[in-house]
Design an enzyme around this catalytic site. Structure first.
Site, short mmCIF file in Angstrom:
data_model
loop_
_atom_site.label_atom_id
_atom_site.label_comp_id
_atom_site.label_asym_id
_atom_site.label_seq_id
_atom_site.Cartn_x
_atom_site.Cartn_y
_atom_site.Cartn_z
N LYS A 184 4.58 0.41 9.28
CA LYS A 184 4.64 1.69 8.59
C LYS A 184 4.01 2.80 9.42
CE LYS A 184 3.17 0.03 4.64
NZ LYS A 184 2.65 -0.06 3.28
N GLU A 214 0.87 -1.17 0.00
CA GLU A 214 0.00 0.00 0.00
C GLU A 214 0.91 1.22 0.00
OE1 GLU A 214 -2.69 0.40 3.32
OE2 GLU A 214 -3.56 2.21 2.44
N ARG A 238 5.68 -12.98 9.35
CA ARG A 238 6.30 -11.71 9.02
C ARG A 238 7.65 -11.62 9.69
NH1 ARG A 238 2.69 -7.73 9.21
NH2 ARG A 238 4.15 -6.06 9.59
P1 ATP Z 1 2.95 -2.58 7.99
O1 ATP Z 1 2.37 -3.52 8.99
O2 ATP Z 1 4.38 -2.28 8.17
O3 ATP Z 1 2.15 -1.32 7.83
P2 ATP Z 1 1.66 -3.73 5.79
O4 ATP Z 1 1.50 -5.19 5.76
O5 ATP Z 1 0.46 -2.95 6.15
O6 ATP Z 1 2.91 -3.37 6.66
P3 ATP Z 1 1.75 -3.49 2.99
O7 ATP Z 1 2.17 -2.33 2.18
O8 ATP Z 1 0.34 -3.88 2.96
O9 ATP Z 1 2.20 -3.16 4.45
O10 ATP Z 1 2.68 -4.74 2.71
C1 ATP Z 1 2.96 -5.22 1.43
C2 ATP Z 1 3.36 -6.66 1.52
O11 ATP Z 1 4.49 -6.82 2.36
C3 ATP Z 1 2.26 -7.52 2.11
O12 ATP Z 1 2.11 -8.66 1.31
C4 ATP Z 1 2.75 -7.86 3.48
O13 ATP Z 1 2.28 -9.11 3.87
C5 ATP Z 1 4.27 -7.81 3.32
N1 ATP Z 1 4.89 -7.44 4.58
C6 ATP Z 1 4.67 -6.33 5.32
N2 ATP Z 1 5.39 -6.34 6.46
C7 ATP Z 1 6.10 -7.49 6.45
C8 ATP Z 1 7.04 -8.11 7.34
N3 ATP Z 1 7.39 -7.52 8.48
N4 ATP Z 1 7.57 -9.29 6.99
C9 ATP Z 1 7.24 -9.88 5.83
N5 ATP Z 1 6.37 -9.37 4.96
C10 ATP Z 1 5.79 -8.19 5.24
MG MG Z 2 -1.23 -3.97 4.67
#
Ligand code: ATP
Ligand code: MG
Length: 579
Positions: free
Chosen positions: A283, A47, A273
C-alpha cells in the site's frame, strides 16, 4: 463484548483432510478436536490507510471462504491504530471492495479504535501485574538497548520502576503530560530473548495526532502487536490468519493473550502473501504512485487495486476464481499475472457480448456497392452462449477495417487484405482489394478501393469458393467514435522490487503502459453504461469506463484475447538460446 460465541456449529462427520490446504486442514482438525467449541470465526483486518489490492483479495477469499465452508463467521475489522495515515475515505473504499468481491460480514463490522478503552484497561492490567513499565528511552536509545539478533539486549534503566510509579506515569502519558516520543509503555518480557520481538516491545506510544474516528480523545495509541491479538480475542476469533512476516510475532501474540484477561484464545496461523509478476503489492508504494502522479489514482485501471481492476473490467468472479486457483501455501512465491488474466478471459469469454470495433481505422470503399444503400446484417452476440441472441449491424459502401489487416506487400500465408486478395468481412460479404489511395504528403495508405461479391451475403460463396481470412469492420456512416485506452503492465520488469543499487522500483515503470487510440465501434454500443463489458472481436475484452458519457464513449481494454506476453517471453528465451 463483541464475541459471537452463541452459535455452536456441528463439526460434522470426521471427513478427510486430503486435498485441503494446510490452513483448511488445521481448521478441520481443530474442529474435530473440539477446539474453540467447534466454531470457526475468522476476520479480515485491513488498516484503512489505502485501498485494497489483489493481495488483500487473497486474504479476503481465504477468511470469508473458510468461514462459509464451516458455517462460521468472518468479521470485517478496521485495524485503525495509526492516526497519521488512516481515513474514513479508505474505510468506505474497503467496505465497497469487500462487498463487490461478493462477501458479506452481516452485522460484524468492527473497528480496533472501538476497543481503545478496553485496550487501555488491558495495558493497566499488565502494569498492575508488573508485566509492563513506562520507559523513558527515546527511539535511538531503544534500538541501542535492544541489541542485535546475535547479541542480547540490555535492560532499560526504567525496567524496575514500581507498579505505583508506572501506573502514575502511564496515567500522565494518557493525560498529555509528556511530549511525543519521550516515553513509551513497554511489555516486560525478556531483553535476552533470541526473538527480537520479545525484547520488551512497546505497547503504547505518545502521538498528538487526531484520529479520524476518536478525534482528540487520545494522545497515546496502542501498537499493532498489542492491539491485534486482543482485538481478535475480544471478537472471539478462532483462527487468526495473517501473512508470513508475522511468524516471528506469534510468540508475542500468544504472550499478550496469556497475560491479560481475555475471553477467547485465537490461534495465529501464517500463510504466504501473494506476489504478482510485473506488479508491486504494497500500500505504501501504491500510495506513492498515486501521490506522485505515476497513475491517475487508486482506481487507475493499471493499478493492482480492487478499484483499479473493477474499472478495468475484471469481474469479481474472475478474481475469486484466481484466488482459488493459486491456493494457500506456507512458502513465498511469485504468481504470474497471466494467471489472473486467464481467469478474467475465461469469465468474459462466456459472458461478454461480442461486438465489432476497429481500433486503428483504415477506410475501405466498396466501389460496386450502391451509394446510399444500407443493409442490416445479423451478427451473433456470443457463440459460446446461444441464449445471448443476435443483433443487427449496419453495412454500407464505406467501411473501416483495422490498419493491421492490410498489407501492401503481404508475406507468405498472409490471408487478410492485400492487393488482389479476397477476404471475408465478418458476417457480411467477400471483398477484394484493387487499389490503394495514398496521402500525397506522407505516402501513407489512407484508403482501400475494393469490390464485393453480392452473392456472398452472410460470408459464404454459393460456388463453394473459400477465403482464408476473416476480418472485422464497421460502417463509416454508422460507427461511433470511442476513446480506447490500451493498457499494458504498469511495470516492465518481472519483479519491480528487485532494484539495482541506488535504484528505485519506480525505475521499472513501463513507459508504454497506456496507449490511447481513437477507435470506431458499431452503433450497438451507443449509451452502453459504465462498467459494461464487451469482446471487440479479434481485439480483446473491453469495459466502458467510468468517465464515459453519452457524448464520449470511453473504453478500457480489460485484457487481450491471448497472453501476448507469453509470446514475447518465448521469443526472448529463444533469443537467449541462440546467443
Ligand atoms: P501492505 O503490505 O500492502 O501495506 P498490509 O499487510 O500492511 O499490506 P493490511 O491492511 O494490514 O495491509 O492487510 C490486511 C490483511 O491482508 C492482513 O491480514 C494481511 O496479512 C493481508 N494481506 C496484505 N497483503 C497481502 C498479500 N500480498 N497477500 C495476502 N494477504 C495479504
Ligand atoms: Mg499491515
Amino acid at each position: 463484548m463483541t464475541a459471537d460465541t452463541t452459535t455452536e456449529t456441528d463439526p460434522g462427520p470426521p471427513g478427510s483432510t486430503a486435498g485441503l490446504d494446510f490452513i483448511r486442514q488445521i481448521v478441520v482438525e481443530e474442529r474435530r478436536a473440539g477446539k474453540h467449541g467447534g466454531r470457526v470465526h475468522t476476520r479480515f483486518p485491513p488498516e484503512p490507510n489505502g485501498y485494497l489490492h489483489i493481495g488483500h483479495a487473497k486474504a479476503i477469499c481465504l477468511n470469508f471462504g473458510l468461514a462459509d465452508e464451516h458455517a462460521g463467521f468472518c468479521n470485517l475489522r478496521m485495524d485503525d491504530t495509526n492516526p497519521t495515515t488512516e481515513s474514513a475515505e479508505y474505510v468506505q473504499g474497503i467496505e465497497e471492495d469487500v462487498r463487490w468481491l461478493g462477501y458479506d460480514w452481516g452485522e460484524r463490522f468492527f473497528y480496533a479504535s472501538d476497543y481503545f478503552d478496553q485496550l487501555h484497561r488491558f495495558a493497566v492490567q499488565l502494569i498492575e501485574a508488573d508485566k509492563a513499565y513506562v520507559c523513558d528511552l527515546r527511539g535511538k536509545e531503544v534500538s541501542e538497548y535492544r541489541g542485535l539478533w546475535n547479541e542480547p539486549g540490555r535492560n532499560s534503566p526504567c525496567r524496575d520502576r514500581s507498579v505505583e510509579e508506572n501506573l502514575d506515569l502511564f496515567a500522565r502519558m494518557r493525560a498529555g503530560d509528556f511530549e511525543d516520543g519521550s516515553r513509551t509503555l513497554r511489555a516486560k518480557i525478556d531483553m535476552a530473548s533470541s526473538n527480537m520481538n520479545m525484547r520488551d516491545p512497546a505497547i503504547y506510544r505518545i502521538r498528538r495526532v487526531p484520529h479520524y474516528r476518536t478525534g482528540d480523545a487520545w494522545c497515546i495509541y496502542p501498537m499493532y502487536d498489542f492491539t491485534h491479538p486482543l482485538s481478535d480475542a475480544l471478537e472471539g476469533i478462532t483462527q487468526s490468519l495473517c501473512t508470513l512476516e508475522f511468524e516471528d510475532h506469534r510468540p508475542l501474540y500468544n504472550w499478550f493473550l496469556e497475560n491479560v484477561d481475555v475471553p477467547a484464545r485465537p490461534r495465529q496461523i501464517e500463510f504466504a502473501r501473494l506476489n504478482l509478476s510485473y506488479t508491486v503489492l504494497s500500500k505504501r508504494k501504491l500510495l506513492e504512485l498515486v501521490e506522485e502522479g505515476c497513475v491517475s489514482g487508486w482506481d487507475d485501471p493499471r493499478m493492482p487495486t480492487i478499484v483499479g481492476f473493477r474499472r478495468r473490467g475484471y469481474t469479481a468472479v474472475a478474481i475469486r476464481e484466481f484466488c482459488g486457483r493459486i491456493g494457500v501455501a506456507k512458502a513465498n512465491s511469485v504468481v504470474s499475472i497471466a494467471q489472473l488474466q486467464d481467469a478474467v478471459r475465461q469469465d468474459l469469454n462466456q459472458h461478454a457480448p461480442r461486438v465489432m470495433g476497429v481500433l486503428r481505422p483504415l477506410k475501405v470503399v466498396i466501389e460496386n456497392y450502391p451509394e446510399g444503400q444500407v443493409e442490416q446484417i445479423e451478427a451473433v452476440n456470443n457463440p459460446e452462449d446461444e441464449s445471448m441472441g443476435s443483433r443487427q449491424v449496419p453495412f454500407s459502401r464505406e467501411l473501416y477495417v483495422e490498419q493491421t489487416d492490410f498489407r501492401e506487400d503481404p508475406p507468405k500465408k498472409y490471408f487478410r487484405l492485400a492487393p488482389g486478395q479476397e477476404v471475408r468481412l465478418r458476417y457480411a460479404y467477400f471483398i477484394t482489394c484493387h487499389d490503394v489511395v495514398r496521402d500525397p504528403a506522407t505516402d501513407e495508405v489512407v484508403e482501400l478501393r475494393c469490390t464485393y461479391d453480392p452473392e456472398t451475403r452472410g460470408g459464404y460463396a454459393p460456388d463453394g469458393r473459400k477465403v482464408r481470412g476473416t476480418i472485422h469492420w464497421v460502417s463509416v456512416e454508422h460507427a461511433l467514435e470511442a476513446e480506447v485506452r490500451l493498457y499494458d503492465h504498469l511495470f516492465a520488469k518481472l519483479n519491480p522490487e528487485d532494484v539495482d543499487e541506488g535504484g528505485d522500483y519506480k525505475d521499472a515503470l513501463n513507459p508504454d503502459s497506456l496507449e490511447v487510440v481513437t477507435a470506431r465501434v458499431e452503433p450497438s454500443l451507443a449509451s452502453a453504461p459504465a462498467g459494461s463489458r464487451y469482446q471487440l472481436e479479434r481485439m480483446g475484452y473491453f469495459c466502458v469506463d467510468t468517465e464515459s458519457t453519452e457524448e464520449r464513449l470511453v473504453l478500457n481494454r480489460t485484457v487481450t484475447l491471448r497472453d501476448t506476453w507469453a509470446k514475447i517471453e518465448k521469443m526472448r528465451l529463444a533469443g537467449q538460446r541462440e546467443k
